[in-house]
Design a protein around this motif. Structure first.
Motif, short mmCIF file in Angstrom:
data_model
loop_
_atom_site.label_atom_id
_atom_site.label_comp_id
_atom_site.label_asym_id
_atom_site.label_seq_id
_atom_site.Cartn_x
_atom_site.Cartn_y
_atom_site.Cartn_z
N ALA A 240 0.82 -1.22 0.00
CA ALA A 240 0.00 0.00 0.00
C ALA A 240 0.85 1.27 0.00
O ALA A 240 0.32 2.37 -0.14
CB ALA A 240 -0.93 0.01 1.21
N ARG A 241 2.16 1.11 0.18
CA ARG A 241 3.10 2.24 0.28
C ARG A 241 2.70 3.18 1.41
O ARG A 241 2.53 4.39 1.23
CB ARG A 241 3.21 2.99 -1.04
CG ARG A 241 3.76 2.14 -2.17
CD ARG A 241 4.15 2.97 -3.37
NE ARG A 241 4.60 2.12 -4.47
CZ ARG A 241 5.10 2.57 -5.62
NH1 ARG A 241 5.21 3.89 -5.81
NH2 ARG A 241 5.49 1.73 -6.56
N THR A 242 2.54 2.60 2.59
CA THR A 242 2.21 3.39 3.78
C THR A 242 3.09 2.94 4.93
O THR A 242 3.59 1.81 4.98
CB THR A 242 0.74 3.24 4.19
OG1 THR A 242 0.45 1.86 4.44
CG2 THR A 242 -0.20 3.78 3.12
N THR B 226 -0.86 7.00 10.13
CA THR B 226 -0.48 6.42 8.85
C THR B 226 0.12 7.51 7.97
O THR B 226 -0.47 8.60 7.85
CB THR B 226 -1.68 5.78 8.12
OG1 THR B 226 -2.24 4.76 8.94
CG2 THR B 226 -1.24 5.16 6.79
N ALA C 134 1.56 8.04 4.06
CA ALA C 134 1.71 7.46 2.73
C ALA C 134 2.97 8.00 2.06
O ALA C 134 3.38 9.14 2.30
CB ALA C 134 0.48 7.78 1.88
N TYR C 135 3.58 7.18 1.23
CA TYR C 135 4.80 7.61 0.53
C TYR C 135 4.77 7.20 -0.94
O TYR C 135 4.10 6.23 -1.31
CB TYR C 135 6.04 7.02 1.20
CG TYR C 135 6.15 5.51 1.15
CD1 TYR C 135 6.67 4.86 0.02
CD2 TYR C 135 5.74 4.71 2.23
CE1 TYR C 135 6.77 3.47 -0.03
CE2 TYR C 135 5.84 3.33 2.19
CZ TYR C 135 6.36 2.71 1.06
OH TYR C 135 6.46 1.34 1.02
#
Length: 367
Positions: A84-86, A95, A97-98
């Motif tokens: 999820a790229r988190t 959380t 995100a990236y």
């Protein structure tokens, strides 16, 4: 849409990576967030001083990041979801995100190495470790046993012996003291231990850490009121649990540009990385490795986002610095592959040299 880069860890590698990217990508519309468990920069090479009761300079990350545009989030990383790229953290916003992740969470003491170490031993691998050990040693004069005679163990033993004169200090190692140093360097180490009254036990394997001290593999014991565990380091399981490609030690496996072999949006630096030199030798865990890695990752990420290329990372060493109390030290000069040469610097000159290098490192990170 703004490209979001998240850096995990603000040690030597993470902080240099974040500031380097901020400088290189200033005109490319990126956003950089730095996540760290504490709000100040920890000079890990001074933690043995903190454990011995000395006061260290406060270095707030907010001050070190002033003018860079980097967002600081003070929180502990609890998980990384690579799919999820988190990143999950233990405080609001919980959380993050990236688009690109720089993993530089470092290492801690390997207290899982023998039974009882996690329960009964203290360490000097993190700021919290050093504070706990300092509090433990503040009262009483029971003997101290330091397990492990690498750089951390040697520095901890000599610093504690100097700070607590008359208190018995034992240094126990399963190998030979200073095996990676020149003959002259080994002689100076032995002399420094002797002058401080430290009892050295070489070729001695620890089977267990008990409440009353060390239990040895040969059936003997080293009685101690406090055990300091400095016999190796390990990384957290976060990278493995995230599904990133790691080696047997849990270190992230990367290509020559420090990019994850399994997840190209992830870069890594410092103790968390399985980086190898041209001769196949693994890089050692140290700020001397982490700092240039962080600077290199900044170039590598910038190149990836701007469509340019960088030469593969090449780590080269010059010396190893060991403090032996506040007025003694050993600087072992080395070849580029970290193997020792005959030349050493010892005594007060070495102590002053290490202090200058340590202050210079902070100055470089500040600028």
């Amino acid at each position: 849409m703004t490209h979001h880069i998240v850096v995990l860890g603000a040690g030597y590698a993470g902080l240099s990576a974040a500031k380097g990217m901020a400088r290189r990508l200033r005109r490319h519309g990126v956003r950089i967030t730095l996540v760290n468990a504490v709000g100040h920069f920890v000079e890990r090479v001074r933690l043995h001083q903190l454990a011995a009761g000395q006061r260290l300079a406060d270095r707030p990350l907010g001050t070190l990041l002033a003018g860079t545009g980097i967002d600081l989030v003070v929180a502990r990383v609890t998980a990384v979801d690579a799919a999820a790229r988190t990143v999950r953290i233990d405080s609001a916003p919980y959380t993050v995100a990236y688009d690109t992740l720089v993993y530089a969470l470092g290492s801690g003491a390997d207290t899982a190495a023998v039974p009882g170490a996690a329960t009964h031993a203290y360490a000097v691998a993190t700021y919290q470790d050093a504070v706990r050990l300092r509090a433990r040693l503040a009262d009483g004069r029971e003997p101290v046993a330091v397990a492990g005679a690498g750089l951390t163990g040697i520095e901890a033993a000599t610093e504690l012996a100097e700070a607590h004169p008359g208190r018995a200090v034992h240094l126990v190692t399963d190998g030979e003291l200073g095996a990676g140093f020149s003959e002259r360097g080994r002689r100076h180490l032995r002399g420094a231990l002797h002058r401080r009254g430290i009892t050295l036990r070489e070729h001695t394997r620890v089977r267990e850490v008990a409440a009353h001290g060390l239990v040895l593999a040969d059936g003997g014991e080293v009685p101690a009121g406090t055990v300091v565990w400095a016999a190796g380091f390990r990384v957290p399981d976060l990278a493995r649990e995230a599904g990133l490609a790691v080696d047997a030690r849990g270190l992230i496996t990367v290509d020559p540009t420090l990019r994850s072999l399994s997840h190209p949006e992830v870069f890594a630096a410092g103790d968390a990385v399985a980086a190898y030199g041209p001769d196949g030798t693994a890089s050692r865990m140290s700020c001397q490795t982490g700092l240039p890695m962080g600077g290199y990752v900044a170039k590598s990420v910038a190149a990836a986002l701007t469509g340019t290329t960088v030469k593969p990372l090449r780590l080269r060493y010059v010396w190893q610095n060991i403090s032996l109390g506040r007025h003694d030290g050993l600087t072992q000069f080395t070849r580029a592959d970290d193997s020792p040469v005959a030349a050493v610097l010892t005594g007060r000159a070495s102590a002053r040299f290490k202090e200058a290098v340590t202050r210079g490192t902070v100055l470089a990170l500040r600028r």
